[in-house]
Design a protein around this motif. Structure first.
Motif, mmCIF file in Angstrom:
data_model
loop_
_atom_site.group_PDB
_atom_site.id
_atom_site.type_symbol
_atom_site.label_atom_id
_atom_site.label_comp_id
_atom_site.label_asym_id
_atom_site.label_seq_id
_atom_site.Cartn_x
_atom_site.Cartn_y
_atom_site.Cartn_z
ATOM 1 N N UNK A 58 -3.940 -1.683 8.105
ATOM 2 C CA UNK A 58 -3.982 -0.319 7.624
ATOM 3 C C UNK A 58 -5.410 0.202 7.683
ATOM 4 N N UNK A 59 -5.571 1.524 7.638
ATOM 5 C CA UNK A 59 -6.871 2.124 7.834
ATOM 6 C C UNK A 59 -7.162 3.167 6.763
ATOM 7 N N UNK A 60 -8.438 3.311 6.413
ATOM 8 C CA UNK A 60 -8.857 4.421 5.574
ATOM 9 C C UNK A 60 -8.679 5.709 6.380
ATOM 10 N N UNK A 61 -8.702 6.828 5.722
ATOM 11 C CA UNK A 61 -8.486 8.087 6.433
ATOM 12 C C UNK A 61 -9.753 8.735 6.927
ATOM 13 N N UNK A 62 -10.888 8.072 6.716
ATOM 14 C CA UNK A 62 -12.166 8.738 7.041
ATOM 15 C C UNK A 62 -12.596 8.421 8.450
ATOM 16 N N UNK A 105 -1.033 -1.121 0.923
ATOM 17 C CA UNK A 105 0.221 -1.583 1.529
ATOM 18 C C UNK A 105 0.988 -2.412 0.517
ATOM 19 N N UNK A 106 2.275 -2.579 0.771
ATOM 20 C CA UNK A 106 3.109 -3.494 0.009
ATOM 21 C C UNK A 106 3.325 -4.758 0.845
ATOM 22 N N UNK A 107 3.201 -5.882 0.190
ATOM 23 C CA UNK A 107 3.338 -7.173 0.856
ATOM 24 C C UNK A 107 4.797 -7.446 1.186
ATOM 25 N N UNK A 117 -3.982 -9.664 3.354
ATOM 26 C CA UNK A 117 -4.905 -8.541 3.513
ATOM 27 C C UNK A 117 -4.347 -7.642 4.605
ATOM 28 N N UNK A 118 -4.372 -6.335 4.388
ATOM 29 C CA UNK A 118 -3.964 -5.390 5.426
ATOM 30 C C UNK A 118 -5.119 -4.511 5.884
ATOM 31 N N UNK A 119 -6.057 -4.220 5.002
ATOM 32 C CA UNK A 119 -7.108 -3.254 5.305
ATOM 33 C C UNK A 119 -7.959 -3.700 6.495
ATOM 34 N N UNK A 120 -8.125 -2.816 7.452
ATOM 35 C CA UNK A 120 -8.900 -3.124 8.653
ATOM 36 C C UNK A 120 -10.378 -3.345 8.348
ATOM 37 N N UNK A 121 -10.853 -2.787 7.238
ATOM 38 C CA UNK A 121 -12.272 -2.924 6.913
ATOM 39 C C UNK A 121 -12.552 -4.093 5.976
ATOM 40 N N UNK A 126 5.716 -1.385 5.157
ATOM 41 C CA UNK A 126 4.789 -0.930 6.188
ATOM 42 C C UNK A 126 5.504 -0.317 7.385
ATOM 43 N N UNK A 127 6.567 -0.958 7.849
ATOM 44 C CA UNK A 127 7.236 -0.434 9.045
ATOM 45 C C UNK A 127 7.927 0.900 8.756
#
Length: 491
Positions: free
Chosen positions: A487-491, A265-267, A275-279, A436-437
């Protein structure tokens, strides 16, 4: 079938045992989303042929073109600091390599093309959302001038993939300088396959660092070269507000390209802890941590090379540590050069760097927008009366005014005109980034309505990130609040 890919597959030819054969899995009803015509042209490919049914069939895995040698690459990796000795391409298949019009060899890979021997019970597929995200963000990074993998094409599959819910399936055709990762070296180093590590290092030098061939200490020189490219890359990430999101060692390319756009993501609002990553629950890969993580990853790369750097292990470790020790200075040189240029002071002197950091520190409590602060600052550099739009981004406007007075005095001392200063700032401060939006809006339109118009338009805007585009001013406005956005990984 015949297809317009003049493959010359050096990885498959020269590194047997470094991969597993893996044919793409055909899909039900492929449909083209987009072919990247300018990239196809640069690769010496016929974009019209790629967009024709035969080309779409290749991208969807229905047909393997003449000359292709589909393989899944083996690699290991540290994921959030924990080592996995076997990962590999679980949902990606390298079709082959082409040599572009510039004489550079590049991989063409299908991402989301079905299971491979490394899938670990995964479906090997990709959902449409992550495919569109990678297409948009990787192409935006290329337009920003940042080394990156590229998106050649995207197709839908006519099938669903199940994640949190059933989603449309898709495949991305990705182009990369190569898919050799730090994790590729770790795969063989973990097995104490020193000859394989040496073979991979020799191949990497020949492909990415040919100037090192014949060097007295080629593997130490390789480490040094990879460190240099990564230091420059991470500096450029920070200067556009980019957050990779999952900087595992298997997601770090030895070529120096940005690779594997998952929860990236871009801040918007500047905060080093973003941090954006859900994991990434602990913030390991936060925006401000990226330089330290890169350094840590490079240390893992150095460990792989120790047995081939010097027969004397202690001497090899000492030499590798000395080389690794150059990363911080090289990163800060790259980052500070870019940061100083962003405020119109390209010399990056000590006082100029401190001035830039003072601005960043003012931005944090105000949650000032990263992209717009620097872009709007250019108008104030040109005209002392044009500071309203940037000043309005700050809660403590008096503090900003005091900073701006110091900054304008420093600019005046350079002897350049305000117009020249602004022009230079506009060349390094983008107006348009894949916010992001905007990305979420594109994905929603495609998934919910089958509408790719927003995807096409956003890509057109992002292809010219530094230019004023009045007709697309809405893309450069302050973003809506996205508190808690993930945001999420694609797996």
């Amino acid at each position: 079938m015949s297809a317009p890919f003049p493959f010359d597959n050096s990885y498959a030819r020269e590194l047997p045992g470094f991969y597993a054969p893996a044919a793409p899995t055909p899909v039900a009803a492929p449909a083209l989303v987009k072919v990247n015509a300018p990239l196809a042209e640069a690769l010496g490919l016929d974009a019209a042929a790629l967009a024709a049914p035969e080309g779409v069939a290749v991208f969807a895995g229905l047909a393997v073109p003449e000359g292709a040698e589909p393989i899944a690459l083996a690699y290991a990796g540290h994921q959030f600091g924990h080592f996995s000795p076997q990962l590999g391409d679980g949902r990606a298949i390298l079709l082959g390599e082409v040599v572009g019009r510039d004489g550079v060899r590049r991989d063409i890979q299908l991402k989301g093309s079905g299971p491979t021997p490394f899938s670990r019970r995964g479906d090997g597929r990709a959902a449409l959302g992550p495919v569109l995200r990678e297409y948009i963000v990787s192409e935006a990074m290329a337009a920003l001038g940042i080394p990156t993998t590229r998106a050649l094409a995207a197709v839908t599959t006519g099938e669903s993939v199940v994640r949190e819910r059933a989603l449309p399936g898709a495949v991305l055709a990705r182009v990369a300088a190569s898919h050799i990762r730090i994790g590729t070296f770790q795969f063989f180093a973990a097995r104490k396959a020193t000859d394989a590590v040496k073979q991979l290092a020799d191949y990497t030098i020949a492909r990415h660092y040919p100037e090192l061939q014949g060097a007295k200490e080629p593997y130490l020189a390789l480490l040094d070269a990879v460190i240099g490219r990564q230091a420059a890359l991470i500096g450029r990430w920070l200067n556009v507000g980019f957050i990779h999101g999952v900087m595992n060692t298997d997601n770090m390319s030895v070529s120096g390209e940005t690779i594997d756009y998952g929860p990236c993501a871009f801040m918007d609002a500047y905060d080093p802890n973003t941090v954006f990553s859900s994991i990434d629950e602990m913030g390991r890969y936060a925006y401000g941590n990226q330089p330290d993580i890169a350094h840590w990853n490079l240390a893992r790369f150095a460990e792989c090379l120790i047995p081939i750097v010097d027969a004397d292990k202690d001497a090899a470790i000492a030499a590798a540590n000395a080389t690794l020790g150059t990363f911080p200075a090289r990163f800060y040189a790259a980052y500070h050069a870019g940061l100083s240029a962003k405020i119109g002071l390209p010399e990056a002197g000590e006082e100029d760097v401190a001035l830039a950091h003072d601005l960043l520190n003012l931005m944090i409590p105000s949650k000032a927008d990263f992209t717009l602060t620097f872009r709007r600052l250019g108008a104030l550099a040109e005209n002392a009366g044009a500071g309203g739009p940037v000043r309005d981004l700050f809660l403590d406007r008096e503090a900003f005014d005091a900073w701006a007075e110091r900054w304008r005095a420093r600019l005046a001392a350079t002897g350049r005109t305000g117009a020249d200063i602004r022009a230079g700032m506009d060349r390094v401060n983008p107006l348009f980034v894949p916010r992001n939006h905007l990305v979420e809006g594109v994905i929603s339109a495609a998934i919910e309505r089958g509408d790719y118009g927003p995807f096409e338009e956003l890509n057109r805007v992002l292809a010219r990130p530094y230019e004023e585009q009045p007709q697309f001013a809405a893309y450069a406005g302050l973003p809506p609040s996205m508190e808690g956005y993930r945001t999420f990984c694609g797996t």
